[in-house]
Motif scaffolding. Structure first.
Motif, PDB file in Angstrom:
ATOM      1  N   LEU A   3       0.828  -1.207   0.000  1.00  0.00           N
ATOM      2  CA  LEU A   3       0.000   0.000   0.000  1.00  0.00           C
ATOM      3  C   LEU A   3       0.862   1.256   0.000  1.00  0.00           C
ATOM      4  O   LEU A   3       0.580   2.227  -0.718  1.00  0.00           O
ATOM      5  N   GLU A   4       1.922   1.252   0.817  1.00  0.00           N
ATOM      6  CA  GLU A   4       2.809   2.413   0.858  1.00  0.00           C
ATOM      7  C   GLU A   4       3.525   2.609  -0.472  1.00  0.00           C
ATOM      8  O   GLU A   4       3.725   3.745  -0.917  1.00  0.00           O
ATOM      9  N   ARG A   5       3.899   1.514  -1.109  1.00  0.00           N
ATOM     10  CA  ARG A   5       4.627   1.629  -2.372  1.00  0.00           C
ATOM     11  C   ARG A   5       3.768   2.207  -3.478  1.00  0.00           C
ATOM     12  O   ARG A   5       4.197   3.089  -4.226  1.00  0.00           O
ATOM     13  N   TRP A   6       2.517   1.735  -3.563  1.00  0.00           N
ATOM     14  CA  TRP A   6       1.675   2.127  -4.692  1.00  0.00           C
ATOM     15  C   TRP A   6       0.727   3.283  -4.391  1.00  0.00           C
ATOM     16  O   TRP A   6       0.258   3.951  -5.312  1.00  0.00           O
ATOM     17  N   PHE A   7       0.432   3.515  -3.110  1.00  0.00           N
ATOM     18  CA  PHE A   7      -0.581   4.528  -2.790  1.00  0.00           C
ATOM     19  C   PHE A   7      -0.106   5.574  -1.783  1.00  0.00           C
ATOM     20  O   PHE A   7      -0.899   6.399  -1.333  1.00  0.00           O
ATOM     21  N   GLY A   8       1.180   5.545  -1.445  1.00  0.00           N
ATOM     22  CA  GLY A   8       1.726   6.572  -0.574  1.00  0.00           C
ATOM     23  C   GLY A   8       1.534   6.268   0.895  1.00  0.00           C
ATOM     24  O   GLY A   8       1.011   5.214   1.279  1.00  0.00           O
TER      25      GLY A   8
END
Length: 378
Positions: free
Chosen positions: A88-93
């Motif tokens: 989630l952090e990689r693709w959505f910040g």
């Protein structure tokens, strides 16, 4: 593969947000994944797949807005929080950050809540209230019934309150459970001595049994009585009864509920368009609803530091089972008062209640919400 009601994965991705698609089966696993993804709800939609095909695949898929599968959870020993969070952090910040709410004194220690199990999304619900509990007074029929069903569709565990018609309340519970939701019925007469403690005694016992906690996140004050008596004929006993149920009971229900309500809770009072639209035969009823609306104004100021919102919803002419709605000529006349040229349906009001119960309504408090279908436009 994935559906939300009759919605396809393509349609879920159409708004340009990501999608966490949860497979049916292991409810504890789904809830763990749902909780891990909760801080990204503003950028990632969470839905439950339906159908036998979904059961054979991974426990969850994280899908980018372009349809690419960015992450999958396929083994029971995977650490869902860590792995999913990284994707989630990689693709959505970064996760959404909300300022911590100041702690408020509580009268008694609370048992750590048990998060409600996830359920398949039906009837347009999106599980925005998963893990929360709700009490809807007077919810065995009419707008209260519709509100209870709607909150359950959003994932809340709902207490269906009734006064005398236990069969109708049981039918509401059965309807909720049929669609994959959770509800239970509780009986208490309002407007009589000991009413609030009687209701909360039953409520707390049921909540503790079902969730391991007595926390109540949402209170909908819907129960009410009308007069139907002109100002020249109403008696003191009738007047007192109307105010006892419509104004006094909601005040003390709120007072009592605040002992169980965590910070960030929601209180919704069902008022009436008759506080803005004259009908002399319901003057006492309108007065009682005017008093009810004052609760939102003044409690909003007091509860703001805890992040608890309180609002008034004012329905107009709404189909409620009264025989007058079976008379086409009467319905046509009533419909003409609305900007939409129709009478209201209980679901019209229930959708407003459901919205005010969600995090999306966190910036709305102390307000009067006109849900009369434009009847008050003049």
């Amino acid at each position: 593969m994935g559906e939300e009601g009759a919605t396809t994965v393509f349609e879920l991705l159409r708004p340009g947000r990501g999608l966490l698609l949860l497979a049916p089966g292991d409810e504890a696993r789904r809830e763990e994944l749902r909780a891990a993804a909760a801080p990204w709800r503003d950028r990632v939609r969470i839905a439950t797949a339906a159908g036998a095909d979904a059961e054979a695949g991974p426990a969850a898929l994280l899908v980018r807005p372009d349809g690419h599968v960015a992450w999958s959870d396929g083994t029971p020993d995977t650490a869902p929080g860590e792995d999913l969070t990284a994707a989630l952090e990689r693709w959505f910040g970064p996760a959404a950050l909300r300022p911590p709410r100041p702690a408020a004194p509580r009268e008694a220690a609370k048992v750590t809540p048990v998060t409600a199990p996830a359920r398949e999304v039906r009837g347009g619900g999106t599980d925005r209230l998963a893990g929360r509990t709700a009490l809807v007074t007077g919810s065995s029929r009419g707008m209260g019934r519709a509100a209870a069903i709607r909150l359950a569709e959003e994932g809340a565990l709902v207490a269906v309150h009734y006064t005398s018609d236990g069969a109708a309340a049981d039918e509401v519970v059965a309807s909720v459970e049929k669609d994959g939701g959770r509800a239970f019925a509780i009986r208490a007469e309002l407007g009589v001595p000991g009413d609030v403690e009687s209701l909360f005694g039953a409520l707390e016992a049921d909540l503790l049994e079902r969730t391991g906690s007595t926390d109540l996140h949402i209170l909908v004050n819907n129960a009410g009585v009308m007069g139907g008596v002109g100002p020249a004929d109403i008696t003191p006993d009738q007047f007192d009864r109307i105010f006892a149920v419509n104004a006094k009971a909601p005040f003390f229900l709120i007072q009592r509920a605040l002992r169980n309500m965590p910070d960030g809770g929601r209180i919704i009072n069902i008022s009436s368009g008759l506080t803005r639209f004259a009908n002399p035969d319901e003057i006492a009823y309108a007065m009682s609803k005017g008093a009810l609306e004052q609760l939102a104004l003044h409690f909003a100021k007091a509860l703001g530091p805890r992040g608890i919102t309180i609002n008034s919803v004012a329905p107009g002419i709404t189909r409620n089972g009264n025989p007058v709605f079976d008379i086409p000529e009467a319905v046509e006349q009533m419909a003409s008062l609305s900007a939409f040229n129709r009478v209201g349906e209980p679901e019209d009001v229930a959708d407003v209640v459901a919205f005010l119960a969600t995090d999306e309504a966190r910036w709305i408090t102390g307000s009067f919400v006109d849900a009369t279908g434009g009847t008050l436009l003049g």
